[in-house]
Design a protein around this motif. Structure first.
Motif, PDB file in Angstrom:
ATOM      1  N   UNK A  73      30.843  35.991  46.029  1.00 48.96           N
ATOM      2  CA  UNK A  73      31.465  36.774  44.962  1.00 48.96           C
ATOM      3  C   UNK A  73      32.177  35.878  43.959  1.00 48.96           C
ATOM      4  N   UNK A  74      32.855  34.858  44.448  1.00 49.25           N
ATOM      5  CA  UNK A  74      33.572  33.942  43.560  1.00 49.25           C
ATOM      6  C   UNK A  74      32.594  33.197  42.654  1.00 49.25           C
ATOM      7  N   UNK A  75      31.492  32.724  43.209  1.00 45.37           N
ATOM      8  CA  UNK A  75      30.496  32.009  42.407  1.00 45.37           C
ATOM      9  C   UNK A  75      29.866  32.937  41.368  1.00 45.37           C
ATOM     10  N   UNK A  80      29.728  34.873  35.587  1.00 42.55           N
ATOM     11  CA  UNK A  80      29.719  36.018  34.691  1.00 42.55           C
ATOM     12  C   UNK A  80      28.849  37.184  35.126  1.00 42.55           C
ATOM     13  N   UNK A  81      28.447  37.214  36.386  1.00 45.23           N
ATOM     14  CA  UNK A  81      27.607  38.302  36.897  1.00 45.23           C
ATOM     15  C   UNK A  81      28.432  39.423  37.531  1.00 45.23           C
ATOM     16  N   UNK A  82      29.605  39.074  38.047  1.00 42.63           N
ATOM     17  CA  UNK A  82      30.447  40.021  38.778  1.00 42.63           C
ATOM     18  C   UNK A  82      31.852  40.012  38.178  1.00 42.63           C
ATOM     19  N   UNK A  83      32.460  41.172  38.137  1.00 43.16           N
ATOM     20  CA  UNK A  83      33.833  41.316  37.686  1.00 43.16           C
ATOM     21  C   UNK A  83      34.682  41.750  38.874  1.00 43.16           C
ATOM     22  N   UNK A  84      35.778  41.062  39.094  1.00 41.46           N
ATOM     23  CA  UNK A  84      36.736  41.400  40.157  1.00 41.46           C
ATOM     24  C   UNK A  84      37.912  42.086  39.494  1.00 41.46           C
ATOM     25  N   UNK A  85      38.171  43.319  39.905  1.00 41.13           N
ATOM     26  CA  UNK A  85      39.247  44.093  39.300  1.00 41.13           C
ATOM     27  C   UNK A  85      40.282  44.447  40.353  1.00 41.13           C
ATOM     28  N   UNK A  86      41.524  44.031  40.102  1.00 38.60           N
ATOM     29  CA  UNK A  86      42.634  44.328  41.005  1.00 38.60           C
ATOM     30  C   UNK A  86      43.376  45.528  40.441  1.00 38.60           C
ATOM     31  N   UNK A  87      43.475  46.587  41.231  1.00 33.27           N
ATOM     32  CA  UNK A  87      44.193  47.798  40.830  1.00 33.27           C
ATOM     33  C   UNK A  87      45.623  47.716  41.342  1.00 33.27           C
ATOM     34  N   UNK A  95      38.280  45.875  43.554  1.00 30.37           N
ATOM     35  CA  UNK A  95      36.894  46.336  43.459  1.00 30.37           C
ATOM     36  C   UNK A  95      36.062  45.287  42.735  1.00 30.37           C
ATOM     37  N   UNK A  96      34.815  45.230  43.134  1.00 31.04           N
ATOM     38  CA  UNK A  96      33.852  44.340  42.495  1.00 31.04           C
ATOM     39  C   UNK A  96      32.807  45.193  41.808  1.00 31.04           C
ATOM     40  N   UNK A  97      32.442  44.797  40.608  1.00 33.82           N
ATOM     41  CA  UNK A  97      31.421  45.513  39.853  1.00 33.82           C
ATOM     42  C   UNK A  97      30.580  44.508  39.092  1.00 33.82           C
ATOM     43  N   UNK A  98      29.396  44.920  38.709  1.00 33.57           N
ATOM     44  CA  UNK A  98      28.530  44.049  37.940  1.00 33.57           C
ATOM     45  C   UNK A  98      28.911  44.092  36.466  1.00 33.57           C
ATOM     46  N   UNK A  99      28.829  42.950  35.816  1.00 32.88           N
ATOM     47  CA  UNK A  99      28.939  42.898  34.365  1.00 32.88           C
ATOM     48  C   UNK A  99      27.602  43.355  33.786  1.00 32.88           C
ATOM     49  N   UNK A 100      27.500  43.440  32.475  1.00 31.75           N
ATOM     50  CA  UNK A 100      26.209  43.772  31.857  1.00 31.75           C
ATOM     51  C   UNK A 100      25.146  42.750  32.259  1.00 31.75           C
ATOM     52  N   UNK A 101      25.530  41.476  32.238  1.00 30.39           N
ATOM     53  CA  UNK A 101      24.597  40.420  32.651  1.00 30.39           C
ATOM     54  C   UNK A 101      24.211  40.577  34.112  1.00 30.39           C
ATOM     55  N   UNK A 102      25.184  40.876  34.957  1.00 28.93           N
ATOM     56  CA  UNK A 102      24.915  41.070  36.378  1.00 28.93           C
ATOM     57  C   UNK A 102      24.021  42.267  36.634  1.00 28.93           C
ATOM     58  N   UNK A 103      24.235  43.342  35.886  1.00 24.56           N
ATOM     59  CA  UNK A 103      23.416  44.539  36.053  1.00 24.56           C
ATOM     60  C   UNK A 103      21.969  44.280  35.641  1.00 24.56           C
ATOM     61  N   UNK A 104      21.775  43.593  34.525  1.00 29.35           N
ATOM     62  CA  UNK A 104      20.413  43.262  34.076  1.00 29.35           C
ATOM     63  C   UNK A 104      19.721  42.344  35.077  1.00 29.35           C
TER      64      UNK A 104
END
Length: 135
Positions: A73-75, A80-87, A95-104
């Motif tokens: 996940x860190x790599x 720029x493929x994954x976004x780590x969001x701390x609530x 939570x971890x989510x894909x960026x636009x680049x990660x989703x494509x």
């Protein structure tokens, strides 16, 4: 307007890029390793359906250790493929989510996964043949 060569052969299938993953020192090779490494493909594919918390993703990617998932996940976040969001909740929720680049990228990887799964019978036959002739 197409040139005569393009009319005969179509447009150049290999456009010129600034990066070349086949070159030993190219930075794109490291990103390729992060994506296609043992866990990168599965993490990107696992996140394709939407955000996930760490443990949910760990359950989705059966067999990955906590350490390897964290490193993967860190790599992928660094590339720029994954976004780590701390609530800001108590306790904090990450939570971890894909960026636009990660989703494509994940969409292309899921096509590859579907292709492989759809041809596993052929792979298994090839393995049996190989083992029979080389075993």
């Amino acid at each position: 307007m197409e040139t005569e060569a393009e009319t005969r052969t179509g447009p150049d299938p290999t456009p010129e890029f600034e990066f070349d993953v086949f070159a030993k020192e190219c930075g794109s090779r490291t990103a390729m390793e992060h994506i296609t490494g043992r866990w990168g493909v599965l993490v990107l594919g696992g996140l394709y359906d939407g955000p996930m918390r760490f443990n949910a993703l760990r359950r989705r990617v059966d067999g990955v250790s906590e350490k390897m998932l964290a490193q993967t996940l860190q790599a992928l976040e660094r590339d720029g493929f994954v976004l780590r969001e701390v609530h800001s909740t108590i306790p904090p929720r990450v939570e971890y989510t894909l960026t636009d680049l990660g989703s494509a990228t994940a969409a292309k990887l899921l096509d590859l996964i579907a292709h492989l799964e759809g041809h596993m019978a052929r792979v298994l036959v090839a393995r049996e043949e190989y083992d029979r002739t080389h075993g």
